[in-house]
Structure formats: structure tokens, C-alpha cells
Design a protein around this motif. Structure first.
Motif, PDB file in Angstrom:
ATOM      1  N   ARG A 129       0.839  -1.209   0.000  1.00 36.80           N
ATOM      2  CA  ARG A 129       0.000   0.000   0.000  1.00 36.80           C
ATOM      3  C   ARG A 129       0.870   1.253   0.000  1.00 36.80           C
ATOM      4  O   ARG A 129       0.517   2.270  -0.608  1.00 36.80           O
ATOM      5  CB  ARG A 129      -0.895  -0.021   1.240  1.00 36.80           C
ATOM      6  N   LEU A 130       2.009   1.186   0.672  1.00 39.65           N
ATOM      7  CA  LEU A 130       2.917   2.325   0.761  1.00 39.65           C
ATOM      8  C   LEU A 130       3.917   2.354  -0.385  1.00 39.65           C
ATOM      9  O   LEU A 130       4.653   3.340  -0.535  1.00 39.65           O
ATOM     10  CB  LEU A 130       3.672   2.292   2.093  1.00 39.65           C
ATOM     11  N   GLY A 131       3.985   1.278  -1.168  1.00 38.63           N
ATOM     12  CA  GLY A 131       4.971   1.202  -2.232  1.00 38.63           C
ATOM     13  C   GLY A 131       6.371   0.978  -1.711  1.00 38.63           C
ATOM     14  O   GLY A 131       7.356   1.434  -2.304  1.00 38.63           O
ATOM     15  N   ALA A 132       6.493   0.243  -0.595  1.00 41.25           N
ATOM     16  CA  ALA A 132       7.792   0.033   0.061  1.00 41.25           C
ATOM     17  C   ALA A 132       8.116  -1.452   0.133  1.00 41.25           C
ATOM     18  O   ALA A 132       7.220  -2.302   0.219  1.00 41.25           O
ATOM     19  CB  ALA A 132       7.777   0.630   1.467  1.00 41.25           C
ATOM     20  N   ALA A 133       9.400  -1.758   0.108  1.00 39.86           N
ATOM     21  CA  ALA A 133       9.860  -3.125   0.288  1.00 39.86           C
ATOM     22  C   ALA A 133      10.022  -3.425   1.772  1.00 39.86           C
ATOM     23  O   ALA A 133      10.170  -2.513   2.590  1.00 39.86           O
ATOM     24  CB  ALA A 133      11.194  -3.331  -0.437  1.00 39.86           C
ATOM     25  N   ARG A 134      10.002  -4.693   2.119  1.00 41.27           N
ATOM     26  CA  ARG A 134      10.218  -5.071   3.523  1.00 41.27           C
ATOM     27  C   ARG A 134      11.675  -4.774   3.901  1.00 41.27           C
ATOM     28  O   ARG A 134      12.594  -5.250   3.242  1.00 41.27           O
ATOM     29  CB  ARG A 134       9.900  -6.552   3.751  1.00 41.27           C
ATOM     30  N   PRO A 135      11.891  -3.996   4.951  1.00 42.82           N
ATOM     31  CA  PRO A 135      13.265  -3.619   5.323  1.00 42.82           C
ATOM     32  C   PRO A 135      13.982  -4.739   6.056  1.00 42.82           C
ATOM     33  O   PRO A 135      13.367  -5.597   6.684  1.00 42.82           O
ATOM     34  CB  PRO A 135      13.046  -2.414   6.238  1.00 42.82           C
ATOM     35  N   ALA A 136      15.314  -4.681   5.992  1.00 42.78           N
ATOM     36  CA  ALA A 136      16.123  -5.684   6.679  1.00 42.78           C
ATOM     37  C   ALA A 136      16.237  -5.384   8.167  1.00 42.78           C
ATOM     38  O   ALA A 136      16.265  -6.304   8.995  1.00 42.78           O
ATOM     39  CB  ALA A 136      17.519  -5.755   6.047  1.00 42.78           C
ATOM     40  N   ARG A 137      16.317  -4.073   8.530  1.00 41.89           N
ATOM     41  CA  ARG A 137      16.493  -3.666   9.919  1.00 41.89           C
ATOM     42  C   ARG A 137      15.654  -2.430  10.200  1.00 41.89           C
ATOM     43  O   ARG A 137      15.391  -1.627   9.289  1.00 41.89           O
ATOM     44  CB  ARG A 137      17.969  -3.357  10.231  1.00 41.89           C
ATOM     45  N   PRO A 138      15.262  -2.221  11.460  1.00 44.37           N
ATOM     46  CA  PRO A 138      14.453  -1.043  11.826  1.00 44.37           C
ATOM     47  C   PRO A 138      15.322   0.193  12.061  1.00 44.37           C
ATOM     48  O   PRO A 138      15.518   0.644  13.188  1.00 44.37           O
ATOM     49  CB  PRO A 138      13.757  -1.501  13.105  1.00 44.37           C
ATOM     50  N   THR A 139      15.838   0.751  10.985  1.00 39.66           N
ATOM     51  CA  THR A 139      16.764   1.881  11.074  1.00 39.66           C
ATOM     52  C   THR A 139      16.044   3.210  10.868  1.00 39.66           C
ATOM     53  O   THR A 139      14.885   3.258  10.431  1.00 39.66           O
ATOM     54  CB  THR A 139      17.859   1.749  10.008  1.00 39.66           C
ATOM     55  N   LEU A 140      16.766   4.298  11.135  1.00 34.70           N
ATOM     56  CA  LEU A 140      16.200   5.625  10.928  1.00 34.70           C
ATOM     57  C   LEU A 140      15.878   5.861   9.464  1.00 34.70           C
ATOM     58  O   LEU A 140      14.827   6.433   9.140  1.00 34.70           O
ATOM     59  CB  LEU A 140      17.166   6.698  11.432  1.00 34.70           C
ATOM     60  N   ASP A 141      16.745   5.441   8.566  1.00 32.68           N
ATOM     61  CA  ASP A 141      16.471   5.636   7.140  1.00 32.68           C
ATOM     62  C   ASP A 141      15.170   4.952   6.741  1.00 32.68           C
ATOM     63  O   ASP A 141      14.378   5.497   5.952  1.00 32.68           O
ATOM     64  CB  ASP A 141      17.627   5.097   6.293  1.00 32.68           C
ATOM     65  N   VAL A 142      14.925   3.773   7.270  1.00 35.05           N
ATOM     66  CA  VAL A 142      13.676   3.059   6.975  1.00 35.05           C
ATOM     67  C   VAL A 142      12.492   3.815   7.557  1.00 35.05           C
ATOM     68  O   VAL A 142      11.464   3.991   6.886  1.00 35.05           O
ATOM     69  CB  VAL A 142      13.738   1.623   7.540  1.00 35.05           C
ATOM     70  N   LEU A 143      12.610   4.286   8.787  1.00 35.77           N
ATOM     71  CA  LEU A 143      11.517   5.035   9.413  1.00 35.77           C
ATOM     72  C   LEU A 143      11.198   6.283   8.603  1.00 35.77           C
ATOM     73  O   LEU A 143      10.024   6.593   8.367  1.00 35.77           O
ATOM     74  CB  LEU A 143      11.899   5.408  10.842  1.00 35.77           C
ATOM     75  N   ARG A 144      12.211   7.005   8.179  1.00 36.63           N
ATOM     76  CA  ARG A 144      11.996   8.214   7.383  1.00 36.63           C
ATOM     77  C   ARG A 144      11.289   7.889   6.063  1.00 36.63           C
ATOM     78  O   ARG A 144      10.361   8.593   5.653  1.00 36.63           O
ATOM     79  CB  ARG A 144      13.334   8.909   7.114  1.00 36.63           C
ATOM     80  N   GLU A 145      11.725   6.827   5.418  1.00 30.58           N
ATOM     81  CA  GLU A 145      11.106   6.455   4.148  1.00 30.58           C
ATOM     82  C   GLU A 145       9.644   6.066   4.327  1.00 30.58           C
ATOM     83  O   GLU A 145       8.767   6.515   3.573  1.00 30.58           O
ATOM     84  CB  GLU A 145      11.871   5.293   3.497  1.00 30.58           C
ATOM     85  N   LEU A 146       9.370   5.228   5.324  1.00 28.39           N
ATOM     86  CA  LEU A 146       7.995   4.781   5.551  1.00 28.39           C
ATOM     87  C   LEU A 146       7.096   5.948   5.952  1.00 28.39           C
ATOM     88  O   LEU A 146       5.935   6.021   5.544  1.00 28.39           O
ATOM     89  CB  LEU A 146       7.962   3.694   6.622  1.00 28.39           C
TER      90      LEU A 146
END
Length: 270
Positions: free
Chosen positions: A12-29
Motif C-alpha cells: 500500500r505504501l509502495g515500500a519493500a520489507r526492510p532488513a532492519r528497523p533503522t532511521l532511514d527506513v523510518l523516514r522512508e515509511l
């Protein structure tokens, strides 16, 4: 949230499943959420129940590709982040209104998120025109963001003399006051009920559907008035007349991805 539900939400968000819960992932989501999932209160004016239940929120936001307001959007986003390995705390807030008055208890829901690599962050995908990216929780300086200049400040004593709450400011103006005590999604049921039924609630008095655009601007359909705001603040507006229901439905469908059978209307016709 089960693995298949996480994958459906990420699609729904157009995002891939991340490998780790990092800041870059949080910002993207965070940014993808603001672009893909509208801030909207249409359920209130369509006679739909506001249910703060993870399964029903998934059905609405992911299955039906709808949006929602703070309890729904931040509540479900928090569940997604938790499933992805972030440490998430739900926080209660009270929104500043006219003359600096604070709203009712449980007026707003926001998220305190700890990442695996960069400390704690204030995430909020359910306040409408707000920060595009999470705000550094411990930073008390101005934080530059495409949505404005934000600051998290220590709040003064409340009426009972208690301290420890935080004020969130945008461009120097207080937006809401946050408690730091952890809450459960069920704690916000009364606030959601008040906002969806009280004539004093801004959500019962007007219609709104809004999201961040891909260029960093914003598009908002407030009732029958469409506003498209560019990143530099310039704005185009169009008002749809009473005989243009099909055009309004097309805006919901084409600009927000929301399929409706009828145009929602505020009870008093505003």
C-alpha cells in the motif's frame, strides 16, 4: 500484525520489507505513508463506524485503500512499525485551538519510536499538514523539515502543577501538547467517539481529505473545494458546484485513490 498483512501494508505504501528497523527506513515509511494514505474524516460523514481495532483498521486502510484521522493512521502505522522491529510507544496529546486553549484529553495520538541505530523519534502521520519526516525526540532546537520548522519543547506546569509534558511547535506556533506516559490504542476510544460525534469537534463540522504530493506539496479536498499547494506555497483552487458530484467523486478516485459511491456531506450542508 501477521507477515502477510505487513507485506500488504508495505505494498500500500509502495515500500519493500526492510532488513532492519533503522532511521532511514523510518523516514522512508513516514514519507511514503503521508503520500499514499490520506488524512481524511469521510467515515464520519458517510455514517461509517470509527473502530480502533487493528483488524478493522487494516481492512479500511489496506483493504479498502482508505485513509483516516490520527487514531486510525498513527494507530495502524504504529502496529506496522512494531511488526518491523521498531520499539513503538503510543502517546496521548491535546491539540492547541483558538486563543491557545488545549483540546479534550486523548485529543490526538502520536508515536514515540526507537530505531536500531539512531535513538528515539516523534512520528506522526495523522495530523494533516505536519512534518514530512520524524522529529528527533531529544532535540530541543528547531528542526528543519519540508513541512516547516519544528521544535519539541518542554511544556510548563499544567493546571495541576505537573511537569514533563512536551509541546510540539510548527513555525513557532504550538500545535499540540504530548504526554510522555505510554498508552494503548484502546485508551483513545473515547477521544475518537467525541471527535466523531460532538458538534464541538472540528471533524463533525467539516470534510477533509488531504495528502502530501510526490513533489512535496499538498493536495486537499475540503468539502467541494480542491486546493493544490506547491512546495513553494503557491496554490491553485477550484470550487465544485452542487451539480458536479461526479467530478467530486473523480477527484477522490484519481487524486486520493478513494472509491466512493456517493459524495459525503456535512450534516448541516456546509
Amino acid at each position: 500484525m501477521e507477515s502477510a498483512e505487513v507485506d500488504a501494508y508495505l505494498r500500500r505504501l509502495g515500500a519493500a520489507r526492510p532488513a532492519r528497523p533503522t532511521l532511514d527506513v523510518l523516514r522512508e515509511l513516514h514519507l511514503r505513508h503521508l503520500r499514499a494514505v490520506p488524512f481524511e474524516n469521510l467515515s464520519i460523514h458517510l455514517g461509517e463506524e470509527i473502530a480502533l481495532d487493528e483488524r478493522r483498521l487494516l481492512d479500511k486502510v489496506v483493504g479498502a485503500r482508505r485513509g483516516g484521522f490520527c487514531y486510525e493512521l498513527n494507530g495502524l502505522f504504529g502496529a506496522l512499525l512494531d511488526a518491523l522491529g521498531f520499539e513503538v510507544t503510543l502517546l496521548a496529546g491535546r491539540v492547541y485551538g483558538e486563543e491557545g486553549r488545549l483540546g479534550v484529553p486523548y485529543d490526538h495520538l502520536a508515536l514515540r519510536v526507537r530505531t536500531a541505530d539512531a535513538g528515539e523519534w516523534l512520528a506522526d502521520v495523522g495530523f494533516g499538514a505536519h512534518s514530512h519526516f520524524p522529529l528527533a525526540w531529544e532535540d530541543r532546537r528547531e528542526q528543519a523539515d519540508p513541512g516547516g520548522s519544528f521544535r519539541i519543547a518542554e511544556a510548563g506546569p499544567d493546571a495541576a502543577g505537573q511537569v514533563g509534558d512536551l509541546d510540539v511547535l510548527k513555525d513557532g506556533e504550538r500545535e499540540y501538547r504530548l504526554e510522555t506516559r505510554p498508552r494503548l490504542l484502546a485508551d483513545f476510544v473515547t477521544g475518537a467517539w467525541w471527535h466523531s460525534t460532538s458538534p464541538e469537534s472540528p471533524f463533525t463540522r467539516k470534510l477533509v481529505c488531504s495528502r502530501v504530493t510526490e513533489d512535496g506539496g499538498r493536495i486537499t479536498l475540503g468539502g467541494r473545494r480542491l486546493k493544490v499547494t506547491a512546495p513553494d506555497g503557491t496554490r491553485d483552487e477550484r470550487e465544485y458546484g452542487e451539480g458536479e458530484d461526479e467530478a467530486v467523486l473523480a477527484v477522490y478516485r484519481e487524486r486520493f485513490g478513494i472509491e466512493l459511491e456517493r459524495v459525503p456531506r456535512v450534516a448541516d450542508g456546509a
